[in-house]
Design a protein around this motif. Structure first.
Motif, PDB file in Angstrom:
ATOM      1  N   GLY A  73    -143.959  31.011 -25.986  1.00 25.66           N
ATOM      2  CA  GLY A  73    -143.600  32.901 -26.257  1.00 25.66           C
ATOM      3  C   GLY A  73    -143.286  33.607 -27.791  1.00 25.66           C
ATOM      4  N   HIS A  74    -143.001  32.387 -28.293  1.00 23.74           N
ATOM      5  CA  HIS A  74    -142.226  32.921 -29.630  1.00 23.74           C
ATOM      6  C   HIS A  74    -143.306  33.368 -30.597  1.00 23.74           C
ATOM      7  N   ASP A  75    -142.961  33.823 -31.462  1.00 22.06           N
ATOM      8  CA  ASP A  75    -143.510  33.852 -32.870  1.00 22.06           C
ATOM      9  C   ASP A  75    -142.970  33.591 -33.848  1.00 22.06           C
ATOM     10  N   VAL A  76    -144.532  32.756 -34.332  1.00 23.31           N
ATOM     11  CA  VAL A  76    -144.149  31.444 -35.049  1.00 23.31           C
ATOM     12  C   VAL A  76    -145.342  31.638 -35.651  1.00 23.31           C
ATOM     13  N   GLU A  77    -144.523  31.089 -37.502  1.00 24.97           N
ATOM     14  CA  GLU A  77    -145.785  31.163 -38.608  1.00 24.97           C
ATOM     15  C   GLU A  77    -145.460  29.499 -38.982  1.00 24.97           C
ATOM     16  N   HIS A  78    -146.730  29.284 -39.447  1.00 23.09           N
ATOM     17  CA  HIS A  78    -145.681  27.823 -40.191  1.00 23.09           C
ATOM     18  C   HIS A  78    -146.929  28.314 -41.972  1.00 23.09           C
ATOM     19  N   VAL A  79    -145.654  28.298 -43.059  1.00 21.62           N
ATOM     20  CA  VAL A  79    -145.527  28.223 -44.220  1.00 21.62           C
ATOM     21  C   VAL A  79    -147.702  28.038 -44.929  1.00 21.62           C
ATOM     22  N   ASP A  80    -148.229  26.915 -43.714  1.00 23.61           N
ATOM     23  CA  ASP A  80    -149.533  26.452 -44.195  1.00 23.61           C
ATOM     24  C   ASP A  80    -150.500  28.083 -43.759  1.00 23.61           C
ATOM     25  N   ILE A 112    -139.300  18.156 -30.201  1.00 23.09           N
ATOM     26  CA  ILE A 112    -138.992  18.792 -31.063  1.00 23.09           C
ATOM     27  C   ILE A 112    -138.849  20.483 -30.518  1.00 23.09           C
ATOM     28  N   SER A 113    -140.029  21.137 -29.630  1.00 23.65           N
ATOM     29  CA  SER A 113    -140.274  22.710 -29.197  1.00 23.65           C
ATOM     30  C   SER A 113    -139.818  22.514 -27.933  1.00 23.65           C
ATOM     31  N   ASP A 114    -139.299  21.696 -27.360  1.00 22.73           N
ATOM     32  CA  ASP A 114    -139.022  21.663 -25.965  1.00 22.73           C
ATOM     33  C   ASP A 114    -137.244  22.819 -26.353  1.00 22.73           C
ATOM     34  N   ILE A 115    -136.694  21.371 -27.394  1.00 20.12           N
ATOM     35  CA  ILE A 115    -135.062  21.218 -28.047  1.00 20.12           C
ATOM     36  C   ILE A 115    -135.162  23.246 -29.027  1.00 20.12           C
ATOM     37  N   VAL A 116    -135.655  23.459 -29.763  1.00 16.79           N
ATOM     38  CA  VAL A 116    -135.795  24.553 -30.238  1.00 16.79           C
ATOM     39  C   VAL A 116    -136.053  25.518 -29.806  1.00 16.79           C
ATOM     40  N   ASN A 117    -136.655  25.894 -28.630  1.00 16.71           N
ATOM     41  CA  ASN A 117    -136.624  26.712 -27.067  1.00 16.71           C
ATOM     42  C   ASN A 117    -135.619  27.198 -26.410  1.00 16.71           C
ATOM     43  N   VAL A 137    -145.471  24.376 -32.700  1.00 13.00           N
ATOM     44  CA  VAL A 137    -146.123  25.490 -33.263  1.00 13.00           C
ATOM     45  C   VAL A 137    -146.860  26.218 -31.945  1.00 13.00           C
ATOM     46  N   HIS A 138    -147.556  25.036 -32.056  1.00 10.21           N
ATOM     47  CA  HIS A 138    -148.176  25.454 -30.695  1.00 10.21           C
ATOM     48  C   HIS A 138    -147.998  26.109 -29.205  1.00 10.21           C
ATOM     49  N   ARG A 139    -146.918  24.297 -29.261  1.00 12.75           N
ATOM     50  CA  ARG A 139    -146.176  24.747 -28.505  1.00 12.75           C
ATOM     51  C   ARG A 139    -145.084  25.812 -28.471  1.00 12.75           C
ATOM     52  N   LEU A 140    -144.375  26.435 -28.919  1.00 10.71           N
ATOM     53  CA  LEU A 140    -143.652  27.143 -29.109  1.00 10.71           C
ATOM     54  C   LEU A 140    -144.350  28.532 -28.803  1.00 10.71           C
ATOM     55  N   GLU A 141    -145.530  28.549 -29.434  1.00 14.15           N
ATOM     56  CA  GLU A 141    -145.636  29.709 -29.000  1.00 14.15           C
ATOM     57  C   GLU A 141    -146.588  29.617 -27.568  1.00 14.15           C
ATOM     58  N   ASN A 142    -146.832  29.048 -26.974  1.00 17.11           N
ATOM     59  CA  ASN A 142    -147.118  29.302 -25.317  1.00 17.11           C
ATOM     60  C   ASN A 142    -145.899  29.380 -24.861  1.00 17.11           C
TER      61      ASN A 142
END
Length: 113
Positions: A23-30, A87-92, A16-21
């Motif tokens: 620039g993505h808007d990420v929300e974790h279910v927690d 995972i973060s790099d691939i999702v990005n 989550v933190h890496r994807l936010e870095n």
């Protein structure tokens, strides 16, 4: 392109933190207002639709028990050996390469790197 993503409970918070870095808007279910750890998959899918967020998960129930119209889009982690950075790099890579990922299923795998 930036993406709106809902990270399921099985997604490491470092992702989550890496994807936010990125620039993505990420929300974790927690931390989602209507969800928490242990929420029913149907509630998670519905929240994805209500908030227009792609669902990032490794829970294969979303592949077998739901159709692509029951969530905004699916980013499915199918490789248990992938760490948070990969995972973060691939999702990005997926969300920045695809014009409109909504309504589709993407397998988060090394093929994207």
């Amino acid at each position: 392109m930036t993406a709106r993503i809902l990270a399921d409970e099985n997604v490491d918070h470092r992702v989550v933190h890496r994807l936010e870095n990125y620039g993505h808007d990420v929300e974790h279910v927690d931390f989602a207002a209507q969800l928490d750890k242990g929420s029913d998959d149907s509630d998670v899918a519905e929240y994805s639709l209500e908030t227009d967020r792609l669902l990032l998960t490794s829970d294969d129930d979303f592949l077998t028990d739901f159709g692509t119209t029951e969530y905004t889009g699916l980013l499915f982690v199918d490789d248990d050996a992938l760490g948070p950075v990969a995972i973060s790099d691939i999702v990005n890579e997926i969300v920045t390469s695809v014009t409109d990922p909504s309504g589709h299923t993407y397998y988060v795998s090394r093929n994207w790197l």
